[in-house]
Design a protein around this motif. Structure first.
Motif, short mmCIF file in Angstrom:
data_model
loop_
_atom_site.label_atom_id
_atom_site.label_comp_id
_atom_site.label_asym_id
_atom_site.label_seq_id
_atom_site.Cartn_x
_atom_site.Cartn_y
_atom_site.Cartn_z
N MET A 172 -13.22 9.16 4.99
CA MET A 172 -12.79 8.58 3.73
C MET A 172 -12.19 9.67 2.85
N LEU A 173 -11.13 9.33 2.18
CA LEU A 173 -10.44 10.23 1.27
C LEU A 173 -10.41 9.58 -0.11
N ILE A 174 -10.83 10.32 -1.13
CA ILE A 174 -10.67 9.86 -2.51
C ILE A 174 -9.55 10.69 -3.11
N ARG A 175 -8.57 9.99 -3.67
CA ARG A 175 -7.40 10.68 -4.22
C ARG A 175 -6.86 9.92 -5.42
N ASN A 176 -5.97 10.58 -6.15
CA ASN A 176 -5.29 9.93 -7.26
C ASN A 176 -4.30 8.91 -6.70
N ALA A 177 -4.23 7.76 -7.31
CA ALA A 177 -3.25 6.75 -6.90
C ALA A 177 -1.86 7.19 -7.34
N ASP A 226 2.44 5.73 -7.59
CA ASP A 226 3.23 4.51 -7.72
C ASP A 226 3.52 3.88 -6.36
N SER A 227 3.56 4.68 -5.30
CA SER A 227 3.81 4.11 -3.97
C SER A 227 2.63 3.29 -3.44
N ASP A 228 1.49 3.35 -4.12
CA ASP A 228 0.32 2.55 -3.74
C ASP A 228 0.33 1.15 -4.35
N LYS A 229 1.34 0.83 -5.12
CA LYS A 229 1.35 -0.41 -5.90
C LYS A 229 1.11 -1.65 -5.05
N GLU A 230 1.76 -1.77 -3.91
CA GLU A 230 1.60 -2.98 -3.09
C GLU A 230 0.18 -3.10 -2.54
N GLN A 231 -0.39 -2.00 -2.06
CA GLN A 231 -1.77 -2.05 -1.57
C GLN A 231 -2.74 -2.40 -2.70
N ILE A 282 -9.29 4.67 3.65
CA ILE A 282 -9.85 4.79 4.99
C ILE A 282 -8.77 4.34 5.97
N ASP A 283 -8.47 5.19 6.94
CA ASP A 283 -7.42 4.88 7.94
C ASP A 283 -6.11 4.45 7.27
N ASN A 284 -5.69 5.23 6.27
CA ASN A 284 -4.44 4.99 5.55
C ASN A 284 -4.39 3.66 4.81
N ARG A 285 -5.54 3.09 4.52
CA ARG A 285 -5.62 1.83 3.79
C ARG A 285 -6.49 2.01 2.56
N ILE A 286 -6.01 1.56 1.41
CA ILE A 286 -6.79 1.63 0.18
C ILE A 286 -7.83 0.52 0.23
N VAL A 287 -9.10 0.90 0.15
CA VAL A 287 -10.19 -0.08 0.25
C VAL A 287 -11.00 -0.19 -1.04
N ALA A 288 -10.79 0.74 -1.97
CA ALA A 288 -11.51 0.69 -3.25
C ALA A 288 -10.67 1.41 -4.30
N VAL A 289 -10.85 0.99 -5.56
CA VAL A 289 -10.09 1.58 -6.67
C VAL A 289 -10.93 1.54 -7.93
#
Length: 140
Positions: A1-6, A8-13, A44-51
């Motif tokens: 798991m990676l925690i990172r800053n969101a 703008d390219s994360d908008k759709e996820q 997780i696995d290049n998918r945003i699962v929590a925000v």
């Protein structure tokens, strides 16, 4: 798991995650209008699962810092992702003595979405119970 800053390219996820957790409420209330610098995500696995994220004082309704739009996709709930995200957010807050608030509410017809246990784990105390927001059909 990676925690990172969101970014703008994360908008759709984020739109998909917010839709799963909040229906149209997040999008209708501008949760996607400003992403970069507002949110941290668990990936997780290049998918945003929590925000989650923390509003600065100038954007808050509480004259303090405010935890904003916090959710986790169903299959990753109860794994400590929100606690991890919020601990990282808290480490980045300035030590200026200004209070931090969180609206811990449940979306109507979905009693499984709430932040009370996360806030309790982080040592936060309840300051107001059941304030009703007249504009939207949810209880805070």
């Amino acid at each position: 798991m990676l925690i990172r800053n969101a970014t703008d390219s994360d908008k759709e996820q984020l739109r998909v995650l917010f839709k799963e957790c909040f229906g149209n409420m997040a999008e209708n209330n501008g949760a996607l209008s400003w992403i970069q610098g507002r949110y941290k995500v668990a990936e997780i696995d290049n998918r945003i699962v929590a925000v989650s994220g923390i509003w600065q004082i100038s954007n808050s309704d509480y004259n303090g810092y405010e935890i904003t739009w916090t959710c986790t996709t169903k299959e990753y709930r109860k794994q400590g992702l929100q606690v991890a995200i919020l601990k990282q957010c808290l480490r980045e807050l300035p030590e200026d003595g200004i209070s931090l608030y969180c609206d811990c509410w449940r979306v109507k017809d979905n009693d499984k979405i709430n932040l009370h246990s996360v806030m309790k784990h982080l040592g936060m105390n309840e300051v107001l119970r059941n304030r009703i927001n007249r504009k939207y059909p949810h209880s805070k």
